[in-house]
Design a protein around this motif. Structure first.
Motif, PDB file in Angstrom:
ATOM      1  N   VAL A   1      67.429  86.217  60.575  1.00  0.00           N
ATOM      2  CA  VAL A   1      66.512  85.821  61.646  1.00  0.00           C
ATOM      3  C   VAL A   1      66.300  84.315  61.582  1.00  0.00           C
ATOM      4  CG1 VAL A   1      64.191  86.084  62.593  1.00  0.00           C
ATOM      5  CG2 VAL A   1      65.382  88.071  61.647  1.00  0.00           C
ATOM      6  N   LEU A   2      66.415  83.656  62.734  1.00  0.00           N
ATOM      7  CA  LEU A   2      66.297  82.199  62.807  1.00  0.00           C
ATOM      8  C   LEU A   2      65.128  81.804  63.696  1.00  0.00           C
ATOM      9  CD1 LEU A   2      70.058  81.337  63.538  1.00  0.00           C
ATOM     10  CD2 LEU A   2      68.969  81.605  61.300  1.00  0.00           C
ATOM     11  N   GLU A   3      64.474  80.702  63.343  1.00  0.00           N
ATOM     12  CA  GLU A   3      63.455  80.111  64.204  1.00  0.00           C
ATOM     13  C   GLU A   3      64.093  78.949  64.946  1.00  0.00           C
ATOM     14  OE1 GLU A   3      59.985  79.106  61.979  1.00  0.00           O
ATOM     15  OE2 GLU A   3      59.508  81.203  61.517  1.00  0.00           O
ATOM     16  N   LEU A   4      63.966  78.975  66.271  1.00  0.00           N
ATOM     17  CA  LEU A   4      64.667  78.005  67.109  1.00  0.00           C
ATOM     18  C   LEU A   4      63.712  77.041  67.779  1.00  0.00           C
ATOM     19  CD1 LEU A   4      67.427  79.818  69.215  1.00  0.00           C
ATOM     20  CD2 LEU A   4      67.705  78.429  67.166  1.00  0.00           C
ATOM     21  N   ASP A   5      64.094  75.763  67.812  1.00  0.00           N
ATOM     22  CA  ASP A   5      63.356  74.765  68.581  1.00  0.00           C
ATOM     23  C   ASP A   5      64.318  73.637  68.946  1.00  0.00           C
ATOM     24  OD1 ASP A   5      61.589  73.090  69.821  1.00  0.00           O
ATOM     25  OD2 ASP A   5      60.262  72.804  68.098  1.00  0.00           O
ATOM     26  N   GLY A   6      64.845  73.692  70.160  1.00  0.00           N
ATOM     27  CA  GLY A   6      65.718  72.626  70.634  1.00  0.00           C
ATOM     28  C   GLY A   6      67.188  72.839  70.354  1.00  0.00           C
TER      29      GLY A   6
ATOM     30  N   TRP B   1      59.887  80.565  68.439  1.00  0.00           N
ATOM     31  CA  TRP B   1      60.806  81.545  69.015  1.00  0.00           C
ATOM     32  C   TRP B   1      61.752  81.993  67.896  1.00  0.00           C
ATOM     33  CZ3 TRP B   1      59.547  82.983  73.781  1.00  0.00           C
ATOM     34  CH2 TRP B   1      58.904  82.076  74.629  1.00  0.00           C
ATOM     35  N   ARG B   2      61.866  83.292  67.704  1.00  0.00           N
ATOM     36  CA  ARG B   2      62.694  83.820  66.626  1.00  0.00           C
ATOM     37  C   ARG B   2      63.792  84.688  67.220  1.00  0.00           C
ATOM     38  NH1 ARG B   2      60.203  87.185  62.984  1.00  0.00           N
ATOM     39  NH2 ARG B   2      61.016  86.225  61.103  1.00  0.00           N
ATOM     40  N   ILE B   3      65.012  84.481  66.741  1.00  0.00           N
ATOM     41  CA  ILE B   3      66.141  85.287  67.209  1.00  0.00           C
ATOM     42  C   ILE B   3      66.880  85.843  65.994  1.00  0.00           C
ATOM     43  CG2 ILE B   3      66.336  83.944  69.324  1.00  0.00           C
ATOM     44  CD1 ILE B   3      69.160  83.582  66.952  1.00  0.00           C
ATOM     45  N   ALA B   4      67.540  86.973  66.208  1.00  0.00           N
ATOM     46  CA  ALA B   4      68.263  87.625  65.118  1.00  0.00           C
ATOM     47  C   ALA B   4      69.760  87.487  65.322  1.00  0.00           C
ATOM     48  CB  ALA B   4      67.891  89.101  65.035  1.00  0.00           C
ATOM     49  N   ILE B   5      70.478  87.167  64.249  1.00  0.00           N
ATOM     50  CA  ILE B   5      71.944  87.236  64.258  1.00  0.00           C
ATOM     51  C   ILE B   5      72.314  88.678  63.946  1.00  0.00           C
ATOM     52  CG2 ILE B   5      74.079  86.443  63.197  1.00  0.00           C
ATOM     53  CD1 ILE B   5      72.674  83.872  62.445  1.00  0.00           C
ATOM     54  N   GLU B   6      73.075  89.286  64.842  1.00  0.00           N
ATOM     55  CA  GLU B   6      73.413  90.702  64.708  1.00  0.00           C
ATOM     56  C   GLU B   6      74.511  90.918  63.676  1.00  0.00           C
ATOM     57  OE1 GLU B   6      74.340  94.401  67.754  1.00  0.00           O
ATOM     58  OE2 GLU B   6      74.946  92.377  68.280  1.00  0.00           O
TER      59      GLU B   6
ATOM     60  N   THR C   1      77.740  80.166  54.750  1.00  0.00           N
ATOM     61  CA  THR C   1      77.133  79.221  55.684  1.00  0.00           C
ATOM     62  C   THR C   1      77.606  77.810  55.382  1.00  0.00           C
ATOM     63  OG1 THR C   1      75.197  79.034  54.255  1.00  0.00           O
ATOM     64  CG2 THR C   1      75.049  80.589  56.082  1.00  0.00           C
ATOM     65  N   SER C   2      77.671  76.998  56.417  1.00  0.00           N
ATOM     66  CA  SER C   2      77.983  75.584  56.216  1.00  0.00           C
ATOM     67  C   SER C   2      76.730  74.867  55.720  1.00  0.00           C
ATOM     68  CB  SER C   2      78.454  74.953  57.532  1.00  0.00           C
ATOM     69  OG  SER C   2      77.402  74.925  58.476  1.00  0.00           O
ATOM     70  N   GLY C   3      76.928  73.708  55.121  1.00  0.00           N
ATOM     71  CA  GLY C   3      75.791  72.926  54.651  1.00  0.00           C
ATOM     72  C   GLY C   3      74.846  72.556  55.782  1.00  0.00           C
ATOM     73  N   ALA C   4      75.408  72.238  56.945  1.00  0.00           N
ATOM     74  CA  ALA C   4      74.583  71.871  58.104  1.00  0.00           C
ATOM     75  C   ALA C   4      73.706  73.033  58.546  1.00  0.00           C
ATOM     76  CB  ALA C   4      75.474  71.402  59.251  1.00  0.00           C
ATOM     77  N   PHE C   5      74.221  74.252  58.460  1.00  0.00           N
ATOM     78  CA  PHE C   5      73.436  75.424  58.847  1.00  0.00           C
ATOM     79  C   PHE C   5      72.263  75.613  57.895  1.00  0.00           C
ATOM     80  CE2 PHE C   5      72.252  79.851  59.091  1.00  0.00           C
ATOM     81  CZ  PHE C   5      72.390  80.171  60.436  1.00  0.00           C
ATOM     82  N   GLU C   6      72.509  75.495  56.602  1.00  0.00           N
ATOM     83  CA  GLU C   6      71.429  75.690  55.628  1.00  0.00           C
ATOM     84  C   GLU C   6      70.377  74.599  55.742  1.00  0.00           C
ATOM     85  OE1 GLU C   6      70.612  78.210  53.968  1.00  0.00           O
ATOM     86  OE2 GLU C   6      72.396  79.313  54.560  1.00  0.00           O
ATOM     87  N   ARG C   7      70.794  73.392  56.054  1.00  0.00           N
ATOM     88  CA  ARG C   7      69.795  72.316  56.227  1.00  0.00           C
ATOM     89  C   ARG C   7      68.951  72.570  57.467  1.00  0.00           C
ATOM     90  NH1 ARG C   7      74.288  69.412  54.417  1.00  0.00           N
ATOM     91  NH2 ARG C   7      74.964  68.857  56.527  1.00  0.00           N
ATOM     92  N   LEU C   8      69.547  73.145  58.492  1.00  0.00           N
ATOM     93  CA  LEU C   8      68.833  73.398  59.735  1.00  0.00           C
ATOM     94  C   LEU C   8      67.932  74.615  59.646  1.00  0.00           C
ATOM     95  CD1 LEU C   8      68.647  72.316  62.646  1.00  0.00           C
ATOM     96  CD2 LEU C   8      70.530  73.846  63.243  1.00  0.00           C
ATOM     97  N   PHE C   9      68.405  75.645  58.938  1.00  0.00           N
ATOM     98  CA  PHE C   9      67.656  76.904  58.860  1.00  0.00           C
ATOM     99  C   PHE C   9      67.433  77.288  57.399  1.00  0.00           C
ATOM    100  CE2 PHE C   9      70.269  77.275  62.779  1.00  0.00           C
ATOM    101  CZ  PHE C   9      69.226  77.242  63.698  1.00  0.00           C
ATOM    102  N   ALA C  10      66.699  76.464  56.676  1.00  0.00           N
ATOM    103  CA  ALA C  10      66.398  76.790  55.283  1.00  0.00           C
ATOM    104  C   ALA C  10      65.614  78.094  55.249  1.00  0.00           C
ATOM    105  CB  ALA C  10      65.584  75.660  54.640  1.00  0.00           C
ATOM    106  N   GLU C  11      65.985  78.984  54.332  1.00  0.00           N
ATOM    107  CA  GLU C  11      65.348  80.307  54.244  1.00  0.00           C
ATOM    108  C   GLU C  11      63.839  80.155  54.113  1.00  0.00           C
ATOM    109  OE1 GLU C  11      66.418  83.178  54.650  1.00  0.00           O
ATOM    110  OE2 GLU C  11      68.456  83.468  53.952  1.00  0.00           O
ATOM    111  N   GLY C  12      63.117  80.846  55.005  1.00  0.00           N
ATOM    112  CA  GLY C  12      61.674  80.886  54.902  1.00  0.00           C
ATOM    113  C   GLY C  12      60.989  79.632  55.401  1.00  0.00           C
ATOM    114  N   GLU C  13      61.729  78.685  55.962  1.00  0.00           N
ATOM    115  CA  GLU C  13      61.109  77.458  56.435  1.00  0.00           C
ATOM    116  C   GLU C  13      61.375  77.280  57.911  1.00  0.00           C
ATOM    117  OE1 GLU C  13      62.506  74.141  54.244  1.00  0.00           O
ATOM    118  OE2 GLU C  13      62.028  74.982  52.299  1.00  0.00           O
ATOM    119  N   GLU C  14      60.529  76.498  58.553  1.00  0.00           N
ATOM    120  CA  GLU C  14      60.750  76.143  59.937  1.00  0.00           C
ATOM    121  C   GLU C  14      61.749  75.008  59.975  1.00  0.00           C
ATOM    122  OE1 GLU C  14      56.990  75.139  61.524  1.00  0.00           O
ATOM    123  OE2 GLU C  14      56.057  77.030  61.000  1.00  0.00           O
ATOM    124  N   GLN C  15      62.523  74.931  61.058  1.00  0.00           N
ATOM    125  CA  GLN C  15      63.471  73.816  61.186  1.00  0.00           C
ATOM    126  C   GLN C  15      62.740  72.551  61.583  1.00  0.00           C
ATOM    127  OE1 GLN C  15      66.321  74.424  64.207  1.00  0.00           O
ATOM    128  NE2 GLN C  15      64.867  74.436  65.847  1.00  0.00           N
TER     129      GLN C  15
END
Length: 307
Positions: free
Chosen positions: A199-204, A182-187, A293-307
């Motif tokens: 754009v983020l990939e979400l799971d949980g 599931w992919r969502i966009a931050i406006e 971005t906070s460090g926690a955000f980058e660890r959760l949503f690394a660019e180009g990678e799935e969480q």
């Protein structure tokens, strides 16, 4: 809630029909509306708001849960989050009893501030009590709470792959039928058009965004946001245009996005780093925007990678 909702899910064998899930979802929405809508005179929260100073009122567990979460956020943030700002929201033109968008006088501001403050609100067993003539407003966390309620009911009914959106607060889990996330966009916080910032990939995880670019007014060249600073009783005046928070609890993400919006870019980012909050900040820089971005955000949503 004066807005929209959307539930997307992957049907599996044994799962209820679409009509049944829609009925379950709308029953939750109707209950939240009856309990927490400040735009309904007959809601529980409106009855509490009409009660005099020094009174207590029996409340359902759901209402007490939200107040408890809000009070915890207020304590954790040193008062940057507050559920009792409705008199100020009305005064500034953003609340349910607001009549006109205008700049209040110092006297009006002082009077409204005397009826606000999380310290004047307390839970006594199954009752909610207020020390002054305050008005409770759960709009900063009610949508996130509603998302979590709907998700919990979907899971009880056998649905484990879903994307639920209530007034823009959302949560997703599992994968779509083709195996995609599931992919969502931050406006991007623009007034003129809708553009995806990231754009983020979400799971949980639940996602909540707070910003000053949809609900504001301008007077004498100054922009007045609907987000108020409880410490001053006035709209925030910093350069933070929006903040997005990801958390397993959409309720908590909803509250944290408001809290960080109040704190602003520097204090908000420092708070997010200390507390391990996954947060994405969009900051005004003249005619353009910059992001942090906070460090926690980058660890959760690394660019180009799935969480």
């Amino acid at each position: 809630m004066g807005s929209t909702y959307s539930v997307k899910y992957v049907r599996t064998e044994g799962a209820p029909a679409v009509e049944a899930l829609q009925a379950e979802t709308e029953a939750i929405l109707a209950e939240v509306d009856r309990q927490m809508s400040t735009y309904r005179d007959d809601s529980l929260i409106s009855r509490f708001n009409r009660a005099p100073a020094g009174s207590c009122m029996a409340m359902p567990a759901e209402m007490l849960q939200l107040v408890s979460v809000g009070q915890a956020l207020a304590q954790e943030s040193g008062g940057a989050f507050d559920l009792t700002l409705e008199p100020l929201l009305n005064l500034w033109g953003f609340g349910p009893q607001a009549r006109v968008e205008r700049l209040p006088t110092a006297e009006q501001l002082a009077e409204a501030r005397s009826r606000t403050g999380h310290r004047h609100l307390r839970i006594d067993g199954e009752r909610l009590c207020k020390d002054v003539d305050l008005q409770l407003d759960l709009n900063s966390i009610a949508a996130g709470y509603t998302v979590d309620r709907i998700v919990a009911r979907l899971v009880e009914l056998g649905v484990t792959r879903y994307l639920v959106d209530v007034t823009g607060e959302l949560k997703a889990a599992g994968r779509k039928p083709g195996g995609d996330a599931w992919r969502i966009a931050i406006e991007a916080p623009r007034d003129d058009e809708r553009v995806a910032q990231r754009v983020l990939e979400l799971d949980g995880y639940g996602i909540s965004t707070s910003g000053d670019y949809r609900n504001y007014f301008e007077e004498n060249g100054t922009r007045y946001s609907h987000t108020l600073d409880p410490q001053t009783g006035a709209p925030i005046g910093h350069k933070l245009a929006s903040v997005t928070v990801a958390d397993p609890s959409t309720l908590r993400a909803d509250g944290l996005s408001t809290l960080l919006m109040v704190l602003g870019p520097a204090r908000g980012l420092a708070y997010a780093e200390r507390a391990g909050i996954a947060a994405f900040f969009v900051i005004r820089d003249g005619e353009r925007f910059v992001t942090q971005t906070s460090g926690a955000f980058e660890r959760l949503f690394a660019e180009g990678e799935e969480q």
